[in-house]
Design a protein around this motif. Structure first.
Motif: not given
Length: 411
Positions: A275, A278, A287, A289, A291-293, A296, A315, A323, A326-327
């Motif tokens: 995170a 990210a 980012l 979801y 982009e986070r995947e 990772n 992610g 959380e 990161a998002s």
């Protein structure tokens, strides 16, 4: 039988905690119905509605979690999942505004009575369900109608309410003591470590907040009840003992730097590290979801995270704070402040100034969610976010009434 407007809101306050863990989404349905009714109420009484600066702050507290995700959702362009927690808090704004008017005509004793009964029924119901699943169905971790972690957090939230109300409500005190024991035991039977370890921290917080003002005899009684229940559950449930011992072993592994051996707690550290990466990639809005995947998977190939993090959908960081970081990027700091820290400050300050039951109860309740957010993102969940928003709306409205309408005060 005709239900009056005041009775409707009192029943909502009773039914939300009653149905919280004893039904599947029953409390969410009550919150939704109350929100829709409140919209109708506000339209009907628009001419008499007065919104002051305190109301604007509360509206901000309930709306910010939704608003901070708008940039990321626009960037993604394909999902409304970013708003799954925030929208339920947003729906509680009309409830708050309606309650500011309704509570002018309802005694605080009545609110205390209905809320206490709801917490008592909800806590005892949660324990009955937990006992049935653990001892009859032989489930290792009880989950009710939810995921075990969410059940544990909500059982602890009921514990926050029941223990606080026990100190102030003499009339229903024996039943509230039973609610304390019930919700505490139900929490342990979920084996949700984030909820179990929050209990002693919440006790310490309660002492910190109330050491100048509280009834020490009642506070000590609640503490003894919680400690006795905790020790008893650990002693007589081999599953609880196994879970606690496993956690201690994991902490030893983490201290020695062996994150892979600490499969559960170590994985959370990997998730939090992902995170942070990210956030570094997009520090302003975070980012998406997708982009986070992708990030990772890249981190796994670099040997920085394990396979669990690599394969995790969206992610998910398993922490409210990481959380959001990161998002929603730096906007998350505004969200955390408005959704958790500012309500805590308002409730604590109000209690210190007035020794109000609602200031103390609200403080302990929000403190619980601040702690829950360390190891999971509970406010993304449907039932939890609706319950949190409803209780914030209710307690804020009660405090507003005490600040600006001084009738029927209780301490």
């Amino acid at each position: 039988m005709k239900i009056t407007q005041n009775t409707f809101y009192l029943l909502s306050i009773l039914l939300v905690p009653t149905l919280l863990l004893t039904t599947k989404n029953g409390s969410v349905a009550i919150v939704a119905i109350t929100s829709l009714y409140s919209l109708f109420f506000l339209v009907k009484n628009y001419s008499t509605l007065q919104v002051n600066n305190f109301d604007k702050i509360v509206i901000g507290c309930l709306a910010t979690y939704f608003l901070i995700y708008i940039p990321t959702a626009i960037s993604d362009g394909s999902t409304l999942r970013y708003f799954q927690g925030g929208i339920r808090l947003l729906f509680c704004i009309p409830i708050y505004l309606a309650l500011t008017q309704v509570f002018k005509d309802i005694s605080k004793e009545s609110v205390l009575k209905y809320l206490s009964i709801g917490v008592i029924l909800g806590s005892i119901g949660a324990l009955i369900l937990a006992i049935y699943q653990h001892f009859i169905l032989q489930m290792d971790r009880v989950d009710g109608f939810l995921y075990s972690i969410n059940f544990g957090y909500l059982a602890t939230a009921l514990l926050c309410l029941s223990s606080s109300l026990t100190i102030f409500n003499r009339q229903l005190r024996p039943w509230l003591v039973l609610a304390v024991l019930s919700s505490c035991t139900a929490t342990f039977l979920t084996f949700t470590r984030g909820a179990i370890f929050a209990i002693p921290l919440l006790i310490a917080f309660s002492y910190m907040v109330s050491w100048k003002h509280i009834n020490w005899k009642m506070m000590l009684t609640v503490v003894v009840l919680l400690i006795t229940t905790s020790i008893g559950t650990y002693t007589f449930s081999s599953s609880v003992k196994k879970r606690i011992d496993y956690t201690v072993k994991e902490f030893v592994n983490i201290k020695e730097g062996d994150l892979k051996a600490a499969r559960s707690s170590g994985t959370r550290l990997y998730l939090w590290a992902a995170a942070i990466e990210a956030y570094k990639e997009s520090p302003i809005i975070g980012l998406t979801y997708q982009e986070r995947e992708a990030l990772n998977k890249k981190l796994y190939n670099e040997g920085k995270v394990n396979d669990y993090v690599r394969d995790l959908p969206r992610g998910h960081a398993h922490s409210q704070y990481f959380e959001m970081l990161a998002s929603s990027g730096s906007l998350s700091f505004i969200g955390i402040f408005m959704m958790l820290l500012l309500p805590m400050f308002i409730f604590v300050k109000h209690f210190w100034n007035t020794q109000s039951i609602w200031g103390f109860t609200g403080s302990v309740f929000v403190a619980g969610f601040i702690l829950f957010g360390l190891t999971e993102a509970p406010l993304q969940a449907n039932t939890i976010s609706a319950f949190y928003g409803f209780m914030l709306a209710t307690i804020f409205a009660l405090i507003r009434n005490e600040k600006y309408n001084h009738k029927n005060d209780i301490n």
